[in-house]
Design a protein around this motif. Structure first.
Motif, PDB file in Angstrom:
ATOM      1  N   GLU A 380      -6.471   3.453  -3.960  1.00  0.00           N
ATOM      2  CA  GLU A 380      -5.096   3.101  -4.276  1.00  0.00           C
ATOM      3  C   GLU A 380      -4.404   2.502  -3.052  1.00  0.00           C
ATOM      4  OE1 GLU A 380      -1.060   5.206  -6.112  1.00  0.00           O
ATOM      5  OE2 GLU A 380      -2.868   6.392  -5.741  1.00  0.00           O
ATOM      6  N   GLY A 381      -3.784   1.332  -3.244  1.00  0.00           N
ATOM      7  CA  GLY A 381      -3.087   0.667  -2.149  1.00  0.00           C
ATOM      8  C   GLY A 381      -3.985  -0.176  -1.273  1.00  0.00           C
ATOM      9  N   VAL A 382      -5.267  -0.228  -1.595  1.00  0.00           N
ATOM     10  CA  VAL A 382      -6.220  -1.029  -0.811  1.00  0.00           C
ATOM     11  C   VAL A 382      -6.486  -2.338  -1.540  1.00  0.00           C
ATOM     12  CG1 VAL A 382      -8.548  -1.120   0.150  1.00  0.00           C
ATOM     13  CG2 VAL A 382      -7.292   1.057   0.124  1.00  0.00           C
ATOM     14  N   PRO A 383      -6.359  -3.481  -0.888  1.00  0.00           N
ATOM     15  CA  PRO A 383      -6.619  -4.765  -1.567  1.00  0.00           C
ATOM     16  C   PRO A 383      -7.999  -4.791  -2.204  1.00  0.00           C
ATOM     17  CG  PRO A 383      -5.623  -5.140   0.569  1.00  0.00           C
ATOM     18  CD  PRO A 383      -5.927  -3.668   0.505  1.00  0.00           C
ATOM     19  N   ARG A 384      -8.045  -5.246  -3.443  1.00  0.00           N
ATOM     20  CA  ARG A 384      -9.300  -5.202  -4.194  1.00  0.00           C
ATOM     21  C   ARG A 384     -10.358  -6.100  -3.567  1.00  0.00           C
ATOM     22  NH1 ARG A 384      -9.644  -2.651  -8.794  1.00  0.00           N
ATOM     23  NH2 ARG A 384     -11.465  -2.867 -10.116  1.00  0.00           N
TER      24      ARG A 384
END
Length: 384
Positions: A380-384
């Motif tokens: 969560e919150g990490v660029p895909r």
């Protein structure tokens, strides 16, 4: 006043794995044949015993004797303060005389993995069990001849027999590999040679899990762990040696590899041999919290792994904050949560995360561990 806290996904999955796999039952049955870390070694004088509680601040460390065993761990040199080359040196010392419970432990493990008494496999168990039954030697200082020209003093070790010191090392070109040997009395055995790889501040680097990422371990099954550790020939995960070989070709020659495992340091020689047989050279970072117990092997692989791994990743980031990191793990343990937390802590540092979704072992709760919702939450919150 009441307090509340929210347990992480990884801790809940660990709890589920341990409950369904009946880890506590297996651990409690092994506890009776574990060595007792608290007892004083036959070589340990009362003063040495007392001062060893001071760890590296011990003013009167004991020397290595001719019938001791020494392990030197491979490491990575980095530029520290003022651009000076430094490296963390980890070493361990043991008494050559093993615990008298060896035969009991061998028989116990053989029975748990379903081997007939007196079988040929018991010799393999006896050989691999030795790092768990050798008496540790706290408070020892180990002398090392770095690159044949620079003397270093490592330690003294703490109560677990392990020492960890940041030492300055001579200059070398990036990517160079320097060998060092233990400067010890004749008769000392163990891992008496280590390698130091020099890594400049910039470039790429790899942090890799070990168990069920590059080596088949079956971390969701206590009997499977005992069998893969003490009986079976260590087996690489299919396709992973080729992947790592390709990564080594694609990255710059000085790119360091860090093999971050929740396995205890007891398995260092075993994992070092496995690494050298199948994967690029790199620093093995192992756990020291469960030293000298067989049951500790099981708990170290299944308890608190996220916190442990994030803590060690922070250390690597302090060494090489400008490197571009690739993190590789699997879905059986807490790798998604640990790497997700690290990405949020250091958003510009980690450039790629690869998670192997394990489907080829009969792992407890593997379907839930491979659910997309788990990975969405972990990253969560990490660029895909």
């Amino acid at each position: 006043m009441s307090f509340s806290f929210r347990r992480s996904t990884s801790s809940l999955l660990e709890e589920q794995t341990r409950k369904k796999g009946k880890f506590s039952d297996t651990e409690s049955s092994l506890a009776s044949v574990s060595t007792n870390q608290a007892r004083v070694s036959r070589k340990e004088h009362k003063l040495t015993h007392l001062l060893s509680y001071l760890g590296s601040n011990n003013p009167l460390p004991a020397s290595i004797a001719a019938d001791d065993i020494v392990w030197l761990m491979d490491n990575v040199a980095f530029r520290g303060r003022g651009g000076q080359w430094e490296a963390e040196f980890v070493a361990a010392a043991f008494d050559e005389k093993a615990s008298g419970k060896v035969l009991d432990i061998v028989s116990d493990i053989a029975g748990k993995v379903g081997l007939a008494k007196g079988g040929e496999e018991e010799k393999t168990i006896e050989r691999r069990i030795s790092p768990f039954v050798m008496e540790i030697l706290p408070g020892r200082q180990i002398k090392v001849d770095f690159n044949g020209s620079t003397p270093l003093k490592l330690g003294p070790g703490g109560r677990n027999g392990i020492s960890s010191n940041i030492k300055r090392v001579p200059k070398a070109v990036a990517g160079a590999t320097v060998k060092s040997t233990a400067d010890v009395p004749s008769g000392v055995t163990g891992v008496l040679e280590m390698k130091t790889v020099y890594a400049e501040p910039e470039g790429w680097a790899v942090i890799s899990d070990v168990d069920d990422t590059i080596k088949i371990t079956q971390t969701s099954d206590p009997v499977g762990i005992l069998k893969s550790t003490f009986v079976s020939e260590p087996t690489p995960v299919p396709g992973m040696p080729e992947l790592y070989s390709r990564l080594r070709q694609l990255l710059d020659p000085s790119a360091p590899f860090f093999y971050l495992s929740a396995s205890p340091y007891n398995l260092y020689p075993f994992l070092r041999e496995f690494r050298d047989a199948y994967y690029p050279h790199g620093q093995l970072i192992l756990r020291d919290s469960s030293w000298m117990t067989i049951s500790g092997l099981l708990s170290s692989l299944t308890l608190g792994t996220e916190k442990y791994k994030v803590d060690r990743i922070k250390k690597i980031q302090q060494w090489l904050p400008r490197r571009k990191m690739i993190c590789i793990g699997d879905s059986t343990q807490s790798d998604p949560e640990a790497y997700g937390a690290a990405c949020r802590l250091f958003p510009q540092w980690i450039k790629l995360v690869l998670i192997r979704k394990v489907t080829d072992v009969a792992a407890v709760g593997i379907e839930e561990k491979n659910e997309p919702s788990r990975f969405d939450k972990a990253f969560e919150g990490v660029p895909r």
